[in-house]
Design a protein around this motif. Structure first.
Motif, PDB file in Angstrom:
ATOM      1  N   GLY A 166       0.829  -1.208   0.000  1.00 21.33           N
ATOM      2  CA  GLY A 166       0.000   0.000   0.000  1.00 21.33           C
ATOM      3  C   GLY A 166       0.861   1.255   0.000  1.00 21.33           C
ATOM      4  N   ALA A 167       0.176   2.414  -0.041  1.00 18.68           N
ATOM      5  CA  ALA A 167       0.899   3.689   0.016  1.00 18.68           C
ATOM      6  C   ALA A 167       1.492   3.875   1.413  1.00 18.68           C
ATOM      7  N   ALA A 168       0.776   3.415   2.432  1.00 21.24           N
ATOM      8  CA  ALA A 168       1.277   3.566   3.807  1.00 21.24           C
ATOM      9  C   ALA A 168       2.591   2.809   3.964  1.00 21.24           C
ATOM     10  N   PHE A 209      -3.425  14.344   6.104  1.00 21.83           N
ATOM     11  CA  PHE A 209      -3.779  12.991   6.566  1.00 21.83           C
ATOM     12  C   PHE A 209      -3.070  12.763   7.904  1.00 21.83           C
ATOM     13  N   TYR A 265       0.283  10.878   8.991  1.00 25.94           N
ATOM     14  CA  TYR A 265       1.651  11.359   8.716  1.00 25.94           C
ATOM     15  C   TYR A 265       2.415  11.635  10.009  1.00 25.94           C
ATOM     16  N   ASN A 312       0.028  15.691  -0.920  1.00 29.52           N
ATOM     17  CA  ASN A 312      -1.006  14.667  -1.106  1.00 29.52           C
ATOM     18  C   ASN A 312      -2.110  15.279  -1.971  1.00 29.52           C
ATOM     19  N   ASN A 367      -6.557  14.137   0.994  1.00 27.62           N
ATOM     20  CA  ASN A 367      -7.389  13.688   2.104  1.00 27.62           C
ATOM     21  C   ASN A 367      -6.927  14.527   3.306  1.00 27.62           C
ATOM     22  N   ASP A 399       2.214  11.682  -2.202  1.00 25.44           N
ATOM     23  CA  ASP A 399       1.399  10.558  -1.732  1.00 25.44           C
ATOM     24  C   ASP A 399       0.113  10.616  -2.567  1.00 25.44           C
ATOM     25  N   PRO A 436      -2.592   8.149  -3.571  1.00 22.91           N
ATOM     26  CA  PRO A 436      -3.517   7.020  -3.761  1.00 22.91           C
ATOM     27  C   PRO A 436      -4.866   7.402  -4.367  1.00 22.91           C
ATOM     28  N   TYR A 437      -5.162   8.726  -4.469  1.00 20.51           N
ATOM     29  CA  TYR A 437      -6.468   9.136  -5.036  1.00 20.51           C
ATOM     30  C   TYR A 437      -6.332   9.665  -6.468  1.00 20.51           C
ATOM     31  N   SER A 471      -5.441   0.797  -3.325  1.00 21.99           N
ATOM     32  CA  SER A 471      -6.444   0.654  -2.268  1.00 21.99           C
ATOM     33  C   SER A 471      -7.762   1.291  -2.673  1.00 21.99           C
ATOM     34  N   LYS A 472      -7.682   2.432  -3.365  1.00 29.32           N
ATOM     35  CA  LYS A 472      -8.896   3.212  -3.639  1.00 29.32           C
ATOM     36  C   LYS A 472      -9.370   3.009  -5.078  1.00 29.32           C
ATOM     37  N   ARG A 531      -3.407  -4.707   0.189  1.00 33.86           N
ATOM     38  CA  ARG A 531      -2.115  -4.061   0.445  1.00 33.86           C
ATOM     39  C   ARG A 531      -1.171  -4.117  -0.752  1.00 33.86           C
TER      40      ARG A 531
HETATM   41  N1  PLP Z   1      -2.308   8.410   2.168  1.00 34.90           N
HETATM   42  C1  PLP Z   1      -3.530   8.934   2.274  1.00 34.90           C
HETATM   43  C2  PLP Z   1      -3.693  10.386   2.047  1.00 34.90           C
HETATM   44  C3  PLP Z   1      -4.634   8.150   2.606  1.00 34.90           C
HETATM   45  O1  PLP Z   1      -5.854   8.706   2.701  1.00 34.90           O
HETATM   46  C4  PLP Z   1      -4.427   6.769   2.842  1.00 34.90           C
HETATM   47  C5  PLP Z   1      -5.542   5.913   3.241  1.00 34.90           C
HETATM   48  O2  PLP Z   1      -6.624   6.324   3.581  1.00 34.90           O
HETATM   49  C6  PLP Z   1      -3.128   6.259   2.708  1.00 34.90           C
HETATM   50  C7  PLP Z   1      -2.089   7.102   2.379  1.00 34.90           C
HETATM   51  C8  PLP Z   1      -2.833   4.823   2.938  1.00 34.90           C
HETATM   52  O3  PLP Z   1      -3.365   4.070   1.896  1.00 34.90           O
HETATM   53  P1  PLP Z   1      -2.951   2.581   1.607  1.00 34.90           P
HETATM   54  O4  PLP Z   1      -4.161   1.744   1.868  1.00 34.90           O
HETATM   55  O5  PLP Z   1      -2.564   2.565   0.178  1.00 34.90           O
HETATM   56  O6  PLP Z   1      -1.820   2.221   2.492  1.00 34.90           O
END
Ligand code: PLP
Length: 380
Positions: A85-87, A111, A114, A156, A160, A194, A196-197, A224-225, A233
């Motif tokens: 995942g991005a996290a 977010f 962080y 980001n 978010n 970052d 993911p959207y 993820s999204k 993941r």
């Molecule tokens: N970065 C942002 C801004 C997010 O909103 C999220 C998840 O909500 C993530 C990273 C983590 O996403 P991932 O499920 O890809 O780890």
């Protein structure tokens, strides 16, 4: 707030209208399911074993070509690390590049995870203001926040919680400003995107990037999204080929993937990507999120909230009407009143932005109907 929604559910039979968590409500597209069945039918030995920590070579080559076409940047497989995942990608990058005491400049609101990612390496998050009411990027505020300890600027977009997409002009200004800020520094500041959207935009709105604009950019993303695969993941880190210390960072990312205990991104999900992303790429039906966002934005404007036009993702970040603000922004009080109506949102205070609410609209219409009725009762 997610736990609170669960408590409310346990405490009564009436439905709970939970707009708290950004858990994608749409199922993965059919192309994903077919790819997985096809991959499972392949019984060659070794497909589910450990691989090199950065991920399967052929998948990294595919991602390099796929992203190269998108950003017009000549990536090679060496510029890609497959991540959980991005996290996972952000944490690998934090461990690879941040030292205790380093600073990470981030446009606010941001977010909130962080803060925790920085804390695990002893780095400090330095929030900077964005431009109201659309939360646009303020390159000069970023430059003002830069100190001798600044190591990352963390962006980001789409954002978010705010939904903002940073514009090309804003990114050009930031790139120019960072080139100046890097003069005399041994190690240039890294821009970490970052993203993911980025593939959840409405009606073809583009998401500009600093890749191709600023030499020291790393983009971290996931499916993820956009493929609705948050629980699986799968994501990756994309490093500009012009990056300072390119080879060292490739090795550091692989090492940190291993020692943080990820070891490698899930094998089956990696092998799925070339099948699903080739030919334009399948994704979840973004029109559903667009409809939800537009409907709720229009309704809240009718109640006096300030809501920028939604362009991507599934979050809204409405500003409370003046009459509900009070001295402290009023968002916590309003959130508490909504909870009494079995409706759960996140107060902007949780993102360092009193006077706002964050609503996640990755949900069904019945939940939205119930939530809007609760807003009507509380706000009117
Ligand atoms: N970065 C942002 C801004 C997010 O909103 C999220 C998840 O909500 C993530 C990273 C983590 O996403 P991932 O499920 O890809 O780890």
């Amino acid at each position: 707030m997610f736990e609170l929604a669960a408590e409310l559910r346990a405490a009564g039979d009436a439905p709970v209208h939970d707009l708290s968590l950004g858990n994608p409500s749409l199922e993965p597209p059919p192309a994903w399911r077919s790819a997985i069945f096809e991959l499972l039918a392949d019984e060659q030995p070794g497909l589910h074993r450990y691989m090199t920590n950065a991920g399967f070579e052929d998948v990294r080559e595919f991602i390099a070509a796929h992203e190269g076409a998108r950003y017009q940047v000549p990536f090679t497989g060496a510029d890609i690390t497959m991540t959980c995942g991005a996290a996972g990608g952000l944490n690998v990058l934090a461990h690879a590049t941040l030292d205790p005491g380093d600073e990470v400049v981030v446009p606010a609101p941001y977010f909130s995870e962080y803060e925790h990612y920085c804390a695990t390496v002893g780095a400090r998050l330095v929030p900077v203001a964005t431009r109201p009411p659309t939360f646009g990027l303020d390159a000069w505020a970023i430059v003002d926040a830069i100190s001798s300890r600044t190591r990352w600027v963390l962006l980001n977009s789409p954002n978010n919680p705010t939904g903002a997409i940073y514009k090309s002009g804003e990114l050009d200004a930031l790139a120019d400003a960072l080139v100046l800020a890097n003069r005399g520094r041994g190690v240039p500041i890294l821009v970490v995107e970052d993203a993911p959207y980025r593939d959840l935009t409405f009606e073809g709105v583009g998401v500009p990037s600093l890749l191709g604009r600023y030499a020291n950019t790393v983009l971290v993303t996931s499916h993820s999204k956009d493929l609705g695969l948050a629980g699986e993941r799968i994501g990756y880190m994309l490093r500009a080929p012009t990056l300072f210390g390119r080879e060292m960072l490739e090795r550091a990312a692989a090492y940190c993937t291993r020692v943080l205990g990820f070891v490698n991104a899930p094998a089956l999900m990696q092998r799925m990507l070339p099948k699903v992303l080739a030919g334009g790429g399948a994704r979840v039906d973004v029109a559903v999120y667009a409809r939800n966002c537009r409907r709720v934005a229009a309704h809240l404007r009718g109640l006096g909230f300030g809501v920028p036009t939604p362009e991507a993702g599934f979050f809204l970040f409405p500003a409370l009407p003046e009459r509900l603000r009070g001295d402290d922004g009023g968002d916590v009080t309003l959130t508490e009143r909504l909870v009494r109506e079995r409706t759960v949102v996140v107060p902007g205070t949780a993102f360092g932005a009193p006077g706002y609410l964050r609503l996640s609209l990755a949900t069904d219409s019945a939940t939205i109907d119930g939530a809007l009725a609760a807003f009507d009762r509380v706000c009117r």
